[in-house]
Design a protein around this motif. Structure first.
Motif, PDB file in Angstrom:
ATOM      1  N   THR A 141       0.497  -0.921   0.071  1.00 53.43           N
ATOM      2  CA  THR A 141       0.027  -0.372   0.015  1.00 53.43           C
ATOM      3  C   THR A 141       1.060   1.305  -0.089  1.00 53.43           C
ATOM      4  O   THR A 141       2.193   0.661   0.288  1.00 53.43           O
ATOM      5  CB  THR A 141      -0.715  -0.163   1.081  1.00 53.43           C
ATOM      6  OG1 THR A 141      -2.142  -1.498   0.736  1.00 53.43           O
ATOM      7  CG2 THR A 141      -1.964   1.294   0.838  1.00 53.43           C
ATOM      8  N   ALA A 142       0.831   2.234  -1.118  1.00 50.03           N
ATOM      9  CA  ALA A 142       1.637   3.680  -1.167  1.00 50.03           C
ATOM     10  C   ALA A 142       0.594   4.745   0.330  1.00 50.03           C
ATOM     11  O   ALA A 142      -0.047   5.135  -0.524  1.00 50.03           O
ATOM     12  CB  ALA A 142       1.276   3.744  -2.505  1.00 50.03           C
ATOM     13  N   PRO A 143       1.280   4.576   1.415  1.00 45.77           N
ATOM     14  CA  PRO A 143       1.000   5.625   2.257  1.00 45.77           C
ATOM     15  C   PRO A 143       0.961   7.353   1.393  1.00 45.77           C
ATOM     16  O   PRO A 143       0.763   7.468   2.023  1.00 45.77           O
ATOM     17  CB  PRO A 143       1.744   4.803   3.523  1.00 45.77           C
ATOM     18  CG  PRO A 143       3.119   4.793   2.993  1.00 45.77           C
ATOM     19  CD  PRO A 143       2.715   3.292   2.000  1.00 45.77           C
ATOM     20  N   GLU A 144       2.695   7.687   0.523  1.00 45.33           N
ATOM     21  CA  GLU A 144       2.519   8.469   0.753  1.00 45.33           C
ATOM     22  C   GLU A 144       1.676   8.706  -0.928  1.00 45.33           C
ATOM     23  O   GLU A 144       1.485   9.961  -1.500  1.00 45.33           O
ATOM     24  CB  GLU A 144       4.064   8.780  -0.450  1.00 45.33           C
ATOM     25  CG  GLU A 144       4.108   7.163  -1.821  1.00 45.33           C
ATOM     26  CD  GLU A 144       4.480   6.406  -1.466  1.00 45.33           C
ATOM     27  OE1 GLU A 144       4.680   4.697  -2.656  1.00 45.33           O
ATOM     28  OE2 GLU A 144       4.444   5.722  -0.405  1.00 45.33           O
ATOM     29  N   ALA A 145       0.788   7.992  -1.184  1.00 41.73           N
ATOM     30  CA  ALA A 145      -0.157   8.712  -2.252  1.00 41.73           C
ATOM     31  C   ALA A 145      -1.731   7.741  -1.629  1.00 41.73           C
ATOM     32  O   ALA A 145      -2.557   7.992  -1.756  1.00 41.73           O
ATOM     33  CB  ALA A 145      -0.662   7.117  -3.248  1.00 41.73           C
ATOM     34  N   PRO A 146      -2.232   9.250  -0.774  1.00 38.78           N
ATOM     35  CA  PRO A 146      -3.607   9.549   0.010  1.00 38.78           C
ATOM     36  C   PRO A 146      -4.066   9.626  -1.050  1.00 38.78           C
ATOM     37  O   PRO A 146      -4.413  10.587  -2.531  1.00 38.78           O
ATOM     38  CB  PRO A 146      -2.940  10.837   1.382  1.00 38.78           C
ATOM     39  CG  PRO A 146      -2.092  11.515   1.142  1.00 38.78           C
ATOM     40  CD  PRO A 146      -1.248  10.590  -0.021  1.00 38.78           C
ATOM     41  N   SER A 147      -5.429   9.662  -0.343  1.00 34.47           N
ATOM     42  CA  SER A 147      -6.603  10.523  -1.461  1.00 34.47           C
ATOM     43  C   SER A 147      -6.274  11.404  -1.677  1.00 34.47           C
ATOM     44  O   SER A 147      -5.741  12.866  -1.649  1.00 34.47           O
ATOM     45  CB  SER A 147      -7.952   9.928  -0.762  1.00 34.47           C
ATOM     46  OG  SER A 147      -8.696   9.317  -0.537  1.00 34.47           O
ATOM     47  N   ALA A 148      -6.285  11.807  -3.610  1.00 33.08           N
ATOM     48  CA  ALA A 148      -6.300  13.314  -4.095  1.00 33.08           C
ATOM     49  C   ALA A 148      -7.350  13.854  -4.240  1.00 33.08           C
ATOM     50  O   ALA A 148      -8.259  13.154  -5.343  1.00 33.08           O
ATOM     51  CB  ALA A 148      -5.155  13.043  -4.664  1.00 33.08           C
TER      52      ALA A 148
END
Length: 135
Positions: free
Chosen positions: A6-13
């Motif tokens: 899971t990519a925590p650096e890619a939150p909902s945008a």
């Protein structure tokens, strides 16, 4: 085979105003490693929100998971698509998609990056008018 992290650096945008009308949120679902070119986003639309006109060099598949979607093409056709239904837009077809009025909508947007001619995989156009959306 592997489970991708899971990519925590890619939150909902929030979807950018140059691509969307209304409030839209994007969650990246899959960006597999090379040589895969597949990309998958879960896109969440508020009632009446929609993309601008756009087209994909390799086509796009949309799978509605909740709500009611509207998907339109340059010839004026507008489809209403319900949860569990999937729509394919062929390479180069100008189209838009969004939520029907009065209902939130989420779909999985799936496309391949890398146009054969070296151009962009997605080309964005102008905003969809209310008349086009309401057709």
């Amino acid at each position: 085979m592997q489970i991708l992290p899971t990519a925590p650096e890619a939150p909902s945008a929030q979807g950018p105003a140059e691509w969307f009308t209304g409030e839209v949120w994007i969650d990246v679902v899959a960006v597999p490693p090379d040589p895969s070119r597949l990309r998958v986003n879960a896109v969440h639309f508020t009632p009446g929100a929609r993309t601008h006109w756009h087209r994909h060099a390799n086509g796009q598949t949309l799978h509605v998971t909740e709500g009611v979607a509207r998907i339109g093409t340059r010839d004026g056709a507008v489809l209403e698509v319900r949860p569990g239904q999937t729509v394919w837009t062929p390479p180069g077809e100008w189209h838009w998609h969004g939520a029907a009025p009065g209902a939130f909508m989420t779909h999985l947007a799936m496309w391949e990056i890398g146009a054969a001619d070296g151009g962009p995989d997605t080309e964005w156009g102008e905003a969809v008018t209310d008349a086009q959306y309401d057709a």
